[in-house]
Design an enzyme around this catalytic site. Structure first.
Site, short mmCIF file in Angstrom:
data_model
loop_
_atom_site.label_atom_id
_atom_site.label_comp_id
_atom_site.label_asym_id
_atom_site.label_seq_id
_atom_site.Cartn_x
_atom_site.Cartn_y
_atom_site.Cartn_z
N ASP A 1 -4.61 -30.13 -11.66
CA ASP A 1 -5.15 -29.65 -10.34
C ASP A 1 -6.62 -30.01 -10.28
OD1 ASP A 1 -6.21 -28.31 -8.26
OD2 ASP A 1 -5.20 -26.25 -8.91
N ILE B 1 -2.31 -43.75 8.85
CA ILE B 1 -1.05 -44.27 8.09
C ILE B 1 0.22 -43.73 8.13
CG2 ILE B 1 -1.01 -45.25 5.58
CD1 ILE B 1 -3.99 -44.63 5.13
N LYS C 1 -15.36 -35.96 5.25
CA LYS C 1 -15.36 -37.39 4.86
C LYS C 1 -16.66 -37.83 4.98
CE LYS C 1 -11.08 -37.97 3.66
NZ LYS C 1 -10.48 -38.22 2.53
N TYR D 1 -12.45 -31.46 8.50
CA TYR D 1 -11.96 -32.63 7.81
C TYR D 1 -13.14 -33.62 7.91
CZ TYR D 1 -9.38 -36.87 6.49
OH TYR D 1 -8.60 -37.86 6.04
#
Length: 228
Positions: A56, A172, A145, A141
Site C-alpha cells: 500500500d 489513455i 498533479k 486531481y
C-alpha cells in the site's frame, strides 16, 4: 535479481504501469509495486527478472519495500481520480487524492534516494494534462498533479546527478479512464484515446536517451484530438 539495471514501477497491476514494465523488461529487472497481489504475480510471470511486491503506497515504509542497493529507474505511475465540484467535495476526497498522487510519491522517492544516487538513476513522474491546467470538476486531481509537477521540478534541482522526467499524457485507454468517463457522464471512446503501450514507448525513449540527454518534460496527446 541479476546485475542488469533495475527499475521499480508503481501502479504496475494495470494500465500505464503494466505497459512500462513490459517495455522495460527486455533490458531491466523490474520490481512491480501495487495492491493487487494476483495481478502483480500474473504480470511477473510474463517478464523475466520481474519481482512482484504487493504494498500500500500510502503507508509505505523502508521495511515494506524490497531491498535494492542501486536503482536505475523509478516510475511513479499509481494514481487516483475522483471528480466533483469544489462545493461538493469533502475533505476526505482531497486527502485521498493527495495521499496517493503526491505524498506517496514524495515518501517513496525519499526512501529510494540512496539507491537512485548510487546508480545515477532516473525518476519518471506520470502526470496529466491536469498538471498544467485546472478545469471545473477536476480541482482535487489537478491540485495533486500541479503539486506533483512542483515536486519533480524541485527534485531535479536538488539532485543534479539524477534525471527527472515529468510525463503529461492525454486521455489513455485504461480502467481509470473508464471510471473518469463514468464520472463525467460521457461515452467511452477508446479509439479517441492513447493506448498504454504508446505512452510506455514514449517513456522508454526518455529513459533510454543517451547520457548527454535529459528529457525533463514529455507531453503526449491523442492524435484524434480532445475529448469532450
Amino acid at each position: 535479481m541479476s546485475e542488469r539495471p533495475k527499475a521499480l514501477i508503481t501502479g504496475a497491476t494495470r494500465g500505464v504501469g503494466a505497459a512500462v514494465a513490459r517495455a522495460l523488461a527486455p533490458t531491466h529487472d523490474v520490481l512491480l509495486l501495487g495492491r493487487d497481489r494476483r495481478a502483480l504475480s500474473d504480470l511477473a510471470a510474463e517478464l523475466p527478472g520481474a519481482l512482484p511486491w504487493p504494498v500500500d503506497l500510502t503507508t509505505v515504509t523502508e521495511e515494506s519495500l524490497p531491498h535494492v542497493d542501486r536503482l536505475d529507474v523509478l516510475v511513479h505511475s499509481a494514481g487516483v481520480t475522483t471528480l466533483g465540484r469544489i462545493g461538493e467535495l469533502p475533505a476526505s476526497v482531497w486527502r485521498e487524492t493527495m495521499e496517493l498522487n503526491l505524498f506517496a510519491v514524495a515518501e517513496l522517492t525519499r526512501l529510494l534516494l540512496p539507491a537512485l544516487r548510487r546508480a545515477g538513476g532516473h525518476v519518471v513522474c506520470v502526470n496529466s494534462g491536469s498538471g498544467r491546467r485546472a478545469n471545473p470538476g477536476w480541482a482535487s486531481y489537478a491540485a495533486s498533479k500541479f503539486a506533483l509537477r512542483a515536486f519533480a521540478d524541485a527534485l531535479r534541482q536538488e539532485e543534479p546527478e539524477l534525471r527527472v522526467t515529468t510525463v503529461y499524457p492525454g486521455r489513455i485507454d485504461t480502467d481509470m479512464q473508464r471510471s473518469v468517463r463514468e464520472q463525467e457522464g460521457g461515452d467511452y471512446e477508446p479509439e479517441r484515446y492513447l493506448t498504454a503501450d504508446t505512452v510506455a514507448r514514449a517513456m522508454l525513449a526518455a529513459i533510454t536517451a543517451g547520457p548527454d540527454a535529459h528529457l525533463t518534460e514529455l507531453t503526449i496527446r491523442p492524435s484524434a484530438g480532445p475529448v469532450t
